[in-house]
Design an enzyme around this catalytic site. Sequence first.
Site, PDB file in Angstrom:
ATOM      1  N   ARG A   1      99.072 -46.009  58.322  1.00 45.50           N
ATOM      2  CA  ARG A   1     100.389 -45.429  58.175  1.00 45.50           C
ATOM      3  C   ARG A   1     100.302 -44.118  57.290  1.00 45.50           C
ATOM      4  NH1 ARG A   1     103.066 -51.057  56.622  1.00 45.50           N
ATOM      5  NH2 ARG A   1     100.988 -51.164  55.678  1.00 45.50           N
TER       6      ARG A   1
ATOM      7  N   THR B   1      94.946 -57.642  51.285  1.00 48.23           N
ATOM      8  CA  THR B   1      95.032 -56.392  50.359  1.00 48.23           C
ATOM      9  C   THR B   1      97.004 -56.185  49.941  1.00 48.23           C
ATOM     10  OG1 THR B   1      94.956 -54.860  52.095  1.00 48.23           O
ATOM     11  CG2 THR B   1      93.275 -54.749  50.404  1.00 48.23           C
TER      12      THR B   1
ATOM     13  N   LYS C   1      89.727 -48.597  64.050  1.00 43.12           N
ATOM     14  CA  LYS C   1      90.013 -49.993  63.900  1.00 43.12           C
ATOM     15  C   LYS C   1      90.958 -50.510  64.970  1.00 43.12           C
ATOM     16  CE  LYS C   1      92.348 -52.074  60.565  1.00 43.12           C
ATOM     17  NZ  LYS C   1      93.089 -53.124  61.171  1.00 43.12           N
TER      18      LYS C   1
ATOM     19  N   ASP D   1      88.526 -70.020  62.391  1.00 41.79           N
ATOM     20  CA  ASP D   1      88.763 -71.192  63.224  1.00 41.79           C
ATOM     21  C   ASP D   1      87.592 -72.230  62.830  1.00 41.79           C
ATOM     22  OD1 ASP D   1      89.469 -72.750  65.575  1.00 41.79           O
ATOM     23  OD2 ASP D   1      90.475 -70.885  66.313  1.00 41.79           O
TER      24      ASP D   1
ATOM     25  N   LYS E   1      90.052 -60.674  62.260  1.00 37.13           N
ATOM     26  CA  LYS E   1      89.797 -61.505  61.147  1.00 37.13           C
ATOM     27  C   LYS E   1      89.497 -63.069  61.950  1.00 37.13           C
ATOM     28  CE  LYS E   1      93.023 -58.831  58.250  1.00 37.13           C
ATOM     29  NZ  LYS E   1      93.361 -57.791  59.302  1.00 37.13           N
TER      30      LYS E   1
ATOM     31  N   ASP F   1      89.070 -55.525  63.893  1.00 43.87           N
ATOM     32  CA  ASP F   1      89.476 -56.381  63.105  1.00 43.87           C
ATOM     33  C   ASP F   1      90.510 -57.493  63.513  1.00 43.87           C
ATOM     34  OD1 ASP F   1      90.856 -56.917  60.573  1.00 43.87           O
ATOM     35  OD2 ASP F   1      92.093 -55.246  60.696  1.00 43.87           O
TER      36      ASP F   1
HETATM   37  O1  C5P Z   1      98.735 -48.912  57.421  1.00 43.54           O
HETATM   38  P1  C5P Z   1      97.891 -49.174  56.565  1.00 43.54           P
HETATM   39  O2  C5P Z   1      97.097 -48.038  55.941  1.00 43.54           O
HETATM   40  O3  C5P Z   1      98.578 -50.062  55.375  1.00 43.54           O
HETATM   41  O4  C5P Z   1      96.933 -50.046  57.425  1.00 43.54           O
HETATM   42  C1  C5P Z   1      95.998 -51.043  56.893  1.00 43.54           C
HETATM   43  C2  C5P Z   1      95.052 -51.672  58.044  1.00 43.54           C
HETATM   44  O5  C5P Z   1      94.203 -52.520  57.189  1.00 43.54           O
HETATM   45  C3  C5P Z   1      96.038 -52.567  58.725  1.00 43.54           C
HETATM   46  O6  C5P Z   1      95.778 -52.257  60.102  1.00 43.54           O
HETATM   47  C4  C5P Z   1      95.686 -53.813  58.252  1.00 43.54           C
HETATM   48  O7  C5P Z   1      95.888 -55.019  59.416  1.00 43.54           O
HETATM   49  C5  C5P Z   1      94.338 -53.889  57.839  1.00 43.54           C
HETATM   50  N1  C5P Z   1      93.887 -54.817  56.727  1.00 43.54           N
HETATM   51  C6  C5P Z   1      94.412 -54.889  55.650  1.00 43.54           C
HETATM   52  N2  C5P Z   1      94.103 -55.613  54.693  1.00 43.54           N
HETATM   53  C7  C5P Z   1      93.192 -56.452  55.027  1.00 43.54           C
HETATM   54  C8  C5P Z   1      92.378 -56.339  56.271  1.00 43.54           C
HETATM   55  C9  C5P Z   1      92.840 -55.300  57.001  1.00 43.54           C
HETATM   56  O8  C5P Z   1      95.351 -54.147  55.315  1.00 43.54           O
HETATM   57  N3  C5P Z   1      92.486 -57.315  54.138  1.00 43.54           N
END
Ligand code: C5P
Length: 236
Positions: A216, A125, A36, A68, A65, A63
């Site tokens: 992470r 999330t 991603k 606009d 998002k 990703d």
């Molecule tokens: O580090 P972690 O597992 O929390 O990363 C989640 C990834 O998913 C991040 O890159 C974040 O930008 C992305 N994301 C998210 N929630 C969304 C869409 C994308 O956490 N609704």
Amino acid sequence: MIIKPKDRLIFALDVPSLKEVKKWVRLLKGYVGVFKVGKELFTACGPKVIDIIHQSGGKVFLDLKFHDIPNTAAKAGAVAARLGVKMFNVHTLGGLDMMEAVREAVDKTCKRGRRPIILGVTILTSMNEKAMKEVGIQGPVKKRVLYLAGLAKKAGFDGVVASPLEAKDIKKRFGKDFIIVTPGIRMPDSKPDDQNRTMTPKQAIAAGADYIVVGRPIREAKDPVEAANKILEEMR
Ligand code: C5P
């Protein structure tokens, strides 16, 4: 069709340099189905990063998002399609007209059946009911997510990005072919960080997620390969 756990695992390349991208792709290629590319990496390195991942045999979830006016979002969507990514996303809060414009522009750009998966981002999330209220969106998170998923479906999108907590209801309402990508994934022993609506990989898949996004918990692990392997094990 049985999908292998590896193909369901999306690794969030939230890093700022091509050097790090090369390192992570080399390390995790055997364990991760899709890489991603998010706002940090794309802002730092641009579309070159997508070529690098493709050249090393990886697939890309762009990703960014998009959110606009319809004309601008549609043009961005067409460019994303031309980059050959496997999937990209658009924020559902940009509205139905914007989503339809993106889908139409992508359909025009790509040959039949060869377009990327277009996903609608519902509610991030990291947000809970309190955070939604702060920006003027009332009511239970799940209700809002289901409503926005309905708009994405109406616009002809292939699926949504949602938290695993809403996955079951989305599948029930919009059918098994409506794709669900869930970030907010944490192992039972890992810290939530800034995520608010989380589940383990196993729970997310059981709830109906087609793909899980993990950043992470792999990137910050002492042994990232072992962490990725544990996640794959959990999904089996
Ligand atoms: O580090 P972690 O597992 O929390 O990363 C989640 C990834 O998913 C991040 O890159 C974040 O930008 C992305 N994301 C998210 N929630 C969304 C869409 C994308 O956490 N609704």
